[in-house]
Write a protein that holds these residues in place. Structure first.
Motif, mmCIF file in Angstrom:
data_model
loop_
_atom_site.group_PDB
_atom_site.id
_atom_site.type_symbol
_atom_site.label_atom_id
_atom_site.label_comp_id
_atom_site.label_asym_id
_atom_site.label_seq_id
_atom_site.Cartn_x
_atom_site.Cartn_y
_atom_site.Cartn_z
ATOM 1 N N ARG A 1 0.851 -1.190 0.000
ATOM 2 C CA ARG A 1 0.000 0.000 0.000
ATOM 3 C C ARG A 1 0.883 1.234 0.000
ATOM 4 N NH1 ARG A 1 -5.399 -0.031 3.585
ATOM 5 N NH2 ARG A 1 -6.235 -2.088 3.101
ATOM 6 N N ASP A 2 0.418 2.288 -0.667
ATOM 7 C CA ASP A 2 1.202 3.526 -0.733
ATOM 8 C C ASP A 2 1.404 4.139 0.646
ATOM 9 O OD1 ASP A 2 1.213 3.246 -3.447
ATOM 10 O OD2 ASP A 2 0.000 5.021 -3.870
ATOM 11 N N VAL A 3 2.547 4.789 0.808
ATOM 12 C CA VAL A 3 2.760 5.707 1.916
ATOM 13 C C VAL A 3 2.528 7.113 1.362
ATOM 14 C CG1 VAL A 3 4.446 6.703 3.513
ATOM 15 C CG2 VAL A 3 4.393 4.227 3.125
ATOM 16 N N VAL A 4 1.639 7.870 1.989
ATOM 17 C CA VAL A 4 1.302 9.212 1.524
ATOM 18 C C VAL A 4 1.985 10.229 2.425
ATOM 19 C CG1 VAL A 4 -0.553 10.875 1.106
ATOM 20 C CG2 VAL A 4 -0.903 8.444 0.582
ATOM 21 N N LEU A 5 2.681 11.163 1.819
ATOM 22 C CA LEU A 5 3.371 12.238 2.542
ATOM 23 C C LEU A 5 2.664 13.554 2.275
ATOM 24 C CD1 LEU A 5 5.730 13.716 3.989
ATOM 25 C CD2 LEU A 5 6.976 13.600 1.811
ATOM 26 N N GLY A 6 2.180 14.183 3.338
ATOM 27 C CA GLY A 6 1.645 15.534 3.200
ATOM 28 C C GLY A 6 2.807 16.507 3.225
ATOM 29 N N ARG B 1 -8.379 12.432 0.711
ATOM 30 C CA ARG B 1 -8.642 11.712 -0.542
ATOM 31 C C ARG B 1 -7.445 10.839 -0.915
ATOM 32 N NH1 ARG B 1 -10.497 16.789 -2.246
ATOM 33 N NH2 ARG B 1 -8.590 17.074 -3.472
ATOM 34 N N ALA B 2 -6.243 11.389 -0.827
ATOM 35 C CA ALA B 2 -5.042 10.648 -1.218
ATOM 36 C C ALA B 2 -4.810 9.452 -0.312
ATOM 37 C CB ALA B 2 -3.831 11.575 -1.189
ATOM 38 N N ALA B 3 -5.216 9.546 0.946
ATOM 39 C CA ALA B 3 -4.961 8.480 1.908
ATOM 40 C C ALA B 3 -5.946 7.327 1.798
ATOM 41 C CB ALA B 3 -4.990 9.043 3.325
ATOM 42 N N LEU C 1 -0.287 4.241 5.004
ATOM 43 C CA LEU C 1 0.130 5.182 6.041
ATOM 44 C C LEU C 1 0.091 6.586 5.470
ATOM 45 C CD1 LEU C 1 1.383 5.510 8.945
ATOM 46 C CD2 LEU C 1 3.631 5.446 7.833
ATOM 47 N N LEU C 2 -0.382 7.532 6.262
ATOM 48 C CA LEU C 2 -0.355 8.949 5.920
ATOM 49 C C LEU C 2 0.568 9.644 6.907
ATOM 50 C CD1 LEU C 2 -1.322 11.582 4.567
ATOM 51 C CD2 LEU C 2 -3.327 11.517 6.071
ATOM 52 N N VAL C 3 1.534 10.403 6.398
ATOM 53 C CA VAL C 3 2.523 11.081 7.233
ATOM 54 C C VAL C 3 2.329 12.585 7.123
ATOM 55 C CG1 VAL C 3 4.976 11.403 7.722
ATOM 56 C CG2 VAL C 3 4.153 9.197 6.846
ATOM 57 N N VAL C 4 2.130 13.246 8.258
ATOM 58 C CA VAL C 4 1.995 14.704 8.295
ATOM 59 C C VAL C 4 2.898 15.240 9.392
ATOM 60 C CG1 VAL C 4 -0.361 14.740 7.393
ATOM 61 C CG2 VAL C 4 0.006 14.578 9.858
ATOM 62 N N GLY C 5 3.222 16.513 9.302
ATOM 63 C CA GLY C 5 4.076 17.154 10.289
ATOM 64 C C GLY C 5 3.280 17.967 11.287
ATOM 65 N N ARG C 6 3.942 18.294 12.381
ATOM 66 C CA ARG C 6 3.369 19.176 13.396
ATOM 67 C C ARG C 6 4.483 20.041 13.957
ATOM 68 N NH1 ARG C 6 3.661 19.467 18.711
ATOM 69 N NH2 ARG C 6 4.620 17.404 18.966
ATOM 70 N N ASP D 1 -8.818 7.150 6.621
ATOM 71 C CA ASP D 1 -9.185 5.767 6.920
ATOM 72 C C ASP D 1 -7.973 4.848 7.016
ATOM 73 O OD1 ASP D 1 -8.410 5.523 4.294
ATOM 74 O OD2 ASP D 1 -10.362 4.881 3.531
ATOM 75 N N CYS D 2 -6.779 5.420 7.084
ATOM 76 C CA CYS D 2 -5.562 4.636 7.267
ATOM 77 C C CYS D 2 -4.813 5.171 8.480
ATOM 78 C CB CYS D 2 -4.681 4.703 6.016
ATOM 79 S SG CYS D 2 -3.877 6.308 5.766
#
Length: 284
Positions: free
Chosen positions: A144-149, A240-242, A247-252, A275-276
């Protein structure tokens, strides 16, 4: 000794899903897994030792998590730990010695058990280590894709590296997503990208994204990278992309003051609606 992957368990379905995900992540990272149970806490019990009922509940929760891991990820190595609450403070203390902290979630409807909304969001907003929130309904499959914001205005190395490393250990494709909106005219300075007309503006952002990702492509030559640039709000684009991602990766952004710490609008939105699993990576 390398820091472990730590997962909070309380016996709920949410925490069992998180334990299974964390076990697989520990194997991928070649780390020890630590199953952590935070014993319930009430003001009148401050300073008192755990009761027999609390200890029994903790053992049951840890045993259920261990049984789940034994069935689904037998190659994982794990140990158990019990700590006293309050939950947010306990998780923040433990997270400081974690490679990554994993918590369970219900997904769209929030969090359950000791990981109620205020606790999970409080940890994600204040911890100095990456936190991954795993929806109870998530079922992991390979590739499954890993999505990077990717925030092109603040492309933090810690966030990008976390995503590339996650893609590498999974043998997955990395999809870097940036959503842009035309700024209002009063916010523009001479020569800014926002002054360019729509199609040309998108091309400028695309070139900027390629330049930011180029050194990471060189560092991770085995990771396939797909660049996605879209006009619109970042939370909607990332949700949408996730869909269907691993996995969806975002920063803080971190704050020097714990009182001012917060997840930020993008992380807050994707935590509640993706949903991931969502990895929230703190950075200065």
């Amino acid at each position: 000794m390398l820091p472990p992957v730590i997962v909070g368990v309380d016996g709920s379905a949410e925490s069992l899903a998180a334990a299974e995900w964390a076990a697989r992540e520990a194997v991928r990272r070649k780390r020890l897994l630590r199953l952590l149970h935070v014993r319930s806490w009430h003001p009148r019990q401050d300073g008192e030792p755990a009761t027999a009922a609390q200890r029994l509940s903790a053992r049951r929760a840890l045993r259920r998590a261990g049984d789940r891991i034994g069935r689904t990820c037998p190659e994982a190595r794990w140990e158990e730990e019990q700590v006293d609450g309050p939950a947010t403070a306990a998780l923040l203390r433990v997270a400081e010695r974690a490679d990554v902290l994993v918590l369970g979630s219900r997904g769209l409807s929030g969090f359950t058990g000791f990981l109620v909304g205020s606790v999970a969001l409080g940890v994600a907003a204040r911890t100095v280590r990456p936190v991954v929130l795993v929806p109870v309904a998530f079922r992991e499959t390979v590739h499954r894709d890993v999505v990077l914001g990717l925030d092109l205005a603040d492309p933090c190395d810690q966030v990008v590296e976390f995503a590339f490393e996650a893609a590498r250990t999974r043998g997955a494709r990395l999809r870097a997503v940036h959503a842009w909106q035309p700024p209002p005219p009063y916010a523009l300075g001479p020569g800014e990208i926002g002054l360019i007309e729509g199609p040309r503006r998108a091309d400028e952002w695309r070139e900027f994204m390629a330049a930011i990702l180029e050194p990471w492509r060189d560092k991770y030559p085995g990771v396939e990278v797909v660049e996605t640039l879209t006009e619109g709000r970042a939370p909607s684009a990332l949700i949408r992309a996730a869909s269907g991602a691993g996995l969806l990766v975002v920063g803080r952004r971190t704050s020097p003051s714990p009182v001012l710490s917060r997840t930020g609008p993008v992380a807050h939105a994707v935590i509640h609606h993706a949903d991931c699993p969502v990895a929230v990576v703190p950075h200065e």
